[in-house]
Design an enzyme around this catalytic site. Sequence first.
Site, short mmCIF file in Angstrom:
data_model
loop_
_atom_site.label_atom_id
_atom_site.label_comp_id
_atom_site.label_asym_id
_atom_site.label_seq_id
_atom_site.Cartn_x
_atom_site.Cartn_y
_atom_site.Cartn_z
N GLU A 78 0.81 -1.22 0.00
CA GLU A 78 0.00 0.00 0.00
C GLU A 78 0.85 1.27 0.00
O GLU A 78 0.45 2.29 -0.55
CB GLU A 78 -0.94 0.01 1.21
CG GLU A 78 -1.99 1.09 1.13
CD GLU A 78 -3.23 0.80 1.98
OE1 GLU A 78 -3.84 1.76 2.45
OE2 GLU A 78 -3.58 -0.39 2.16
N TYR B 213 -0.48 -2.83 13.72
CA TYR B 213 -1.36 -2.09 12.80
C TYR B 213 -2.31 -1.15 13.56
O TYR B 213 -3.02 -1.58 14.47
CB TYR B 213 -2.17 -3.09 11.98
CG TYR B 213 -3.01 -2.49 10.88
CD1 TYR B 213 -2.42 -1.94 9.76
CD2 TYR B 213 -4.40 -2.47 10.99
CE1 TYR B 213 -3.19 -1.39 8.75
CE2 TYR B 213 -5.18 -1.92 9.98
CZ TYR B 213 -4.57 -1.39 8.86
OH TYR B 213 -5.33 -0.83 7.86
#
Length: 732
Positions: A8, A312
Amino acid sequence: MKSLIIAEKPSVARDIARVLQCKKSNNGLIEGERYVVTWGLGHLVTLADPEDYDHKYKEWKMEDLPMMPDRFKLEVIKQTGKQYSVVKSQIHRGDVGEIIIATDAGREGELVARLILEKAGNKKPTKRLWISSVTDKAIKEGFAKLKSGKDYDNLYDAAMCRAEADWLVGINATRALTCKYNAQLSCGRVQTPTLAIIAKREEEIKNFVPKPYYGITAKCAKSALTFTWRDEKSKSFRSFDRDRMEIILNKMKAQGDGLITEVKSVPKKVYSPQLYDLTELQREANRRFNYSAKETLNIMQRLYENHKVLTYPRTDSRYLSSDIVPSIKERLDACGVGPYRKLAGRLMNRKIEAKPFFVDDKKVSDHHAIIPTEQFVQLDHMTIDERKIYDLVVRRFLAVLYPPFEYDQTELTLDIGGETFAARGKAVTVIGWKEVYENQEEEDEEGELKEQTLPVLKKGDRILDLTIVMTEGKTKPPAPFNEATLLSAMENPVSYMETKDSGLAKALGETGGLGTVATRADIIEKLFSSFLLEKRGKDIFLTSKAKQLLTLVPEDLKKPELTADWEMKLSEIAAGKLKRAAFMADIRRYSGDLIHQIKSGDGSFRHDNVTNTKCPECGKRMLSVKGKNSEMLVCQDRECGHREVVSKTSNARCPVCHKKLELKGKGEGQIFVCKCGYKEKLSAFKDRRSKEGAGVSKKDVAKYLNKQKKEAEEPINSAFADAFAKLKIKDD
């Protein structure tokens, strides 16, 4: 054949490339013998704008609404078009046999990769890397158990439905409102209910009528002990009946002393607060450090991507899955540095128990709670802001592993002339997890009976020479929202629902309320940048524009129920229980109804913030607006769009009261102004700061530290060392 990995962001791509031994860097990619690693920059592809379907949509006209594309087109985002071209060329390479999606593990991360593959016309098989942290260990384990891309087709369908539904409702309704009332008005299924929640709170505050209440206290003459009157029927420590309290007070004063009728001691056990999800961390950072939700997310992102010391960030779970438990000691070893060394060290020799208040597989969906990774920590490499957020996460992680806080709660009951009084105190028996927070100040616990240090007393003891007084107070209105409390309301908006549908309420609870952990910060920022919200100190208020907007939008759009309904159906799509086509058919019907309601509306919009300053571009009078940290003049003509900053809150501090200074004016005439009355020209401020040694860049600091390090490694008497080095001594 090689595998193409699409990450990403560049930082994650570099970590994956290093672990997979890909060393050949090229423009926008890193290549190895078996893998080619490339990346997005967040989204590279998005849903096309209305004018890409028909050129007539370039002009906003009511008669063209609603816009309902039969099939949604995709377009490359211009700012990141170069990187898209790189990714596309790698997808179509002849020596690439498969694609590995390595974007963030979640609905939005899936969309990032799938839109790129869709736009590029990919026909090659896909696999999915699904990991919660980007440490070397997590990446290796993730690649050892890659899943088929087809396993995530339903998740992609849910992500596309969310994007297309927001396009149909948001763009159509925003255009309809703007055309109807000739003002820049925007709405959406998340931002509009958020405004409605704030409006409801402001209405409660406005309509609130303070109510006086009364209590009675009895203070001991010989000690600091205070007893508080308690109603035996209601068990309340206050009464709204003044006459009754005065009668009781007079009776007490006549009595003058009291009898201890009960000494009750109860052992209590308190477990540590739960681990952080993103929203709770944002709330805590706002309360403690006044960070905005966006600031906290950005700091967390750096700790996750750059330092790799936290897992995360965009998680909505406050639990760990059982497969994480075996790695806890490794994580303790990694984070057990500096101020955490002793605290972590005490846990290393103990058995780690997976207690249900922090380990529960059923309460972990895509990602577990935010905790430290197994990556070795270098605290001196972090900024002050990063240290603060890291400290919150590490201490919470350590706290859940420590034993519960235990104490004996003692309550004394005193009888004075037939009336009951009480005093409460506690004696700590096991410090437990509170040791982790050392000398940090705790928030005062709310309660009518405050805890105090109690003397040793027994049943039947008489307390003499009591000073008895009546206390008074007034009920308080609800507090205005700040970012911390607004995040709480967005996360749990059930109390703001008009319908009492338990199914919708459950859906809102399960899906995390209005917006997601990943989008709430951006939604709040957007409401500020659209001049729908303004700040007064820490408190958030609606602007006049927002108040008028709420009278003009259809009722449905203001209710959290709409989001609840959507999220319930999107979850069903992700689980394979609902077809994408059925959901989108409902959305198209709803969008048509929405536009019809706006078109037939009979409201009006009036700018009440028009100034006498004329726009330098079009000559129309400009509007005075307040942003999150600035005051601006904005042209009232939405097509012109000219704006200029009048003043903004800077990070510079007042030398008198140390509050943030406001910077006003333009160019050389800029001046700092403080609420305390202090003023200083920008030029004078710069001179003063340079003399104080401020304004030194991070690069300068790093250069200086390296120089110091080299000098430290050299001999102390370097002049003599240089001289001796030049001597040539011959061997005999």
